[in-house]
Design a protein around this motif. Structure first.
Motif, short mmCIF file in Angstrom:
data_model
loop_
_atom_site.label_atom_id
_atom_site.label_comp_id
_atom_site.label_asym_id
_atom_site.label_seq_id
_atom_site.Cartn_x
_atom_site.Cartn_y
_atom_site.Cartn_z
N VAL A 120 37.05 57.82 47.88
CA VAL A 120 35.79 58.57 47.94
C VAL A 120 34.91 57.96 49.02
N LEU A 121 34.30 58.80 49.84
CA LEU A 121 33.38 58.37 50.87
C LEU A 121 31.96 58.66 50.40
N ALA A 122 31.11 57.64 50.38
CA ALA A 122 29.73 57.80 49.90
C ALA A 122 28.81 56.84 50.62
N LEU A 123 27.52 57.09 50.53
CA LEU A 123 26.54 56.19 51.14
C LEU A 123 26.62 54.83 50.47
N GLY A 124 26.76 53.77 51.27
CA GLY A 124 26.87 52.43 50.73
C GLY A 124 25.64 52.01 49.95
N LEU A 125 25.83 51.22 48.91
CA LEU A 125 24.70 50.82 48.07
C LEU A 125 23.60 50.09 48.84
N PRO A 126 23.92 49.20 49.79
CA PRO A 126 22.84 48.54 50.53
C PRO A 126 22.03 49.50 51.40
N HIS A 127 22.56 50.70 51.62
CA HIS A 127 21.89 51.68 52.47
C HIS A 127 21.22 52.79 51.66
N TYR A 149 29.55 54.69 53.94
CA TYR A 149 28.94 54.92 55.25
C TYR A 149 27.51 54.42 55.18
N GLY A 150 26.83 54.37 56.33
CA GLY A 150 25.50 53.77 56.33
C GLY A 150 24.51 54.50 57.20
N ARG A 171 40.60 59.65 55.06
CA ARG A 171 41.00 60.91 54.43
C ARG A 171 40.65 60.92 52.94
N PRO A 172 39.38 60.83 52.60
CA PRO A 172 38.98 60.75 51.18
C PRO A 172 39.28 62.04 50.43
N LYS A 173 39.45 61.90 49.13
CA LYS A 173 39.62 63.08 48.28
C LYS A 173 38.29 63.78 48.08
N ALA A 174 37.19 63.01 48.16
CA ALA A 174 35.85 63.58 48.00
C ALA A 174 34.86 62.83 48.87
N ILE A 175 33.85 63.54 49.31
CA ILE A 175 32.73 62.95 50.03
C ILE A 175 31.46 63.20 49.21
N VAL A 176 30.68 62.15 49.02
CA VAL A 176 29.43 62.27 48.26
C VAL A 176 28.25 62.18 49.23
N CYS A 177 27.37 63.16 49.18
CA CYS A 177 26.12 63.06 49.94
C CYS A 177 24.97 63.01 48.94
N GLY A 178 24.16 61.99 49.08
CA GLY A 178 23.07 61.79 48.15
C GLY A 178 22.65 60.34 48.14
N SER A 179 21.43 60.08 47.69
CA SER A 179 20.89 58.73 47.76
C SER A 179 19.76 58.57 46.76
N ILE A 180 19.46 57.32 46.44
CA ILE A 180 18.28 57.03 45.61
C ILE A 180 17.14 56.47 46.44
#
Length: 412
Positions: A120-127, A149-150, A171-180
């Motif tokens: 899964v590709l998602a925004l990294g926690l430090p970012h 990603y960052g 080649r992730p199965k899913a990409i997550v877009c979103g952030s806190i």
């Protein structure tokens, strides 16, 4: 306080005065301090009434028309109302309103689309990514292979080229877009393009902006994402809980991922309160509120910058702001404690490309109270004065009391 709530409080005080004092103390805390936590808000009295309704007594495993318990006729009506209102509000083909929280909604989305070990590709926690975006302390980081990603070191904006490169490489199965903690609008069309290129599902975690989406103050991820996960509190101003929006083709998979895979019985009183909130969010008054939230956030960001804090990305498109208080001589964690003592309640958060923590704050709650752009420089001035040491906590606390007295969250 409404007559109904006054009567309920009286009943509680007679039966359990100790807990009644706790609840009244929390009511007083909320009314006399500045609620600047980006994830918090004040629900309407109608939402509170639904939360305290007899539906709290009802066990209702399953879905309307297909429950595992008898006596669900009224509960079915309540849930259908919530579902229909959510679909209409967000233009979605399907809505699941049973998720107990935003994290529960994300868990169900993963369960519907993924298997343990998937990438899964998602925004990294430090970012600014959420715990459910791959934290090793969370189910997401233990069950799936997350790649983060960052944001760009200079602009603070999501690095789109890095997203595309990582997607092509892994080649992730899913990409997550979103952030806190990302204060700008996301380019959902871009994420959809990248997901299509690598054959990935697109999951939008819209827990923070979904209320702005409802009010037309932020772009909607619904036309682009395979699944949208969200909370029903925050800017949306409903009860604490989650929901999932998706297309008709994923409806059954999503519903089965919520129940029976990840949850048991639905919390029907909360679902009824969600229905109330969705109804409120469909009004012109709420749309005006959502736009005021953004205007207030921009005014507050500008005022904080003028006071010497470094606001990430140079401002905000949404209700939230992240800022570095280091120029005022304090780190985020220390600042949070000092401000709390003065009655300014907010969070600290990671700052991308830095080893220190910053501040995360939002304008949803103070906007609900009726504060506007005129009050935002006052708030920024109080915050900065406390952090510089120019105002003692006790004095600042009185200034906060004076400000909040003019904007009570509920009628007294």
């Amino acid at each position: 306080m409404t007559v109904t709530h006054a009567l309920e409080a009286d009943v509680l005080r007679r039966q359990d005065p100790e807990l009644a004092d706790v609840l009244l103390g929390e009511r007083e805390r909320q009314a006399t301090t500045l609620q600047l936590i980006a994830a918090e808000n004040f629900t309407s009295p109608a939402v509170l009434a639904a939360l305290g309704s007899p539906l709290a007594n009802k066990y209702a495993e399953g879905y309307p028309g297909a429950r595992h318990h008898g006596g669900c006729e009224i509960a079915d009506v309540a849930e259908r109302l919530a579902v229909d209102r959510a679909k209409d509000l967000f233009g979605a083909e399907h809505a699941n309103v049973q998720a107990h929280s935003g994290s529960s909604a994300v868990l169900a989305a993963y369960a519907a689309l993924l298997r343990p070990g998937d990438t899964v590709l998602a925004l990294g926690l430090p970012h600014g990514g959420h715990l459910t975006h791959g934290s090793p302390a969370n189910f997401s980081g233990r069950w799936f292979d997350f790649v983060g990603y960052g944001v760009d070191a200079e602009s603070g904006l999501i690095d789109h080229e890095q997203v595309r490169t990582l997607a092509r490489t892994h080649r992730p199965k899913a990409i997550v877009c979103g952030s806190i903690a990302y204060p700008r609008h996301l380019d959902h069309a871009f994420f959809r393009e990248v997901a299509d290129e690598v054959g990935a599902y697109l999951i939008a975690d819209a827990a923070h902006p979904i209320g702005l989406v409802a009010g037309g103050a932020a772009p909607s991820p619904v036309p682009y994402a395979d699944i949208v996960c969200a909370t029903t509190h925050k800017v949306l101003r409903g009860p604490r809980g989650g929901m999932i929006l998706c297309g008709a083709e994923l409806a059954e998979r999503v519903d089965r991922a919520v129940f029976p895979f990840t949850q048991g019985g639905a919390q029907m009183h909360t679902i009824a309160a969600k229905a109330v909130a969705f109804g409120e969010a469909a009004t012109e008054a709420f749309a005006a509120y959502a736009h005021r939230v953004v205007a207030n956030a921009r005014a507050l960001a500008a005022a904080l910058t003028a006071e010497g804090l470094v606001v990430t990305t140079g401002g905000t498109d949404t209700h939230l702001i992240t800022a570095d208080p280091a120029p005022l001589g304090v780190d985020g964690r220390t600042a949070r404690g000092r401000l709390a003592a003065a009655g300014l309640v907010l969070d600290c958060c990671a700052l991308p490309h830095a080893d220190v923590r910053g501040l995360r704050l939002g304008t949803a709650a103070v906007t609900t109270q009726g504060m506007g752009e005129r009050e935002m420089p006052v708030v920024a001035g109080l915050l900065a004065s406390v952090l510089r040491g120019g105002t003692e906590a006790a004095r600042a606390r009185e200034d906060v009391r004076e400000l909040t007295a003019a904007f009570p969250p509920y009628p007294r």
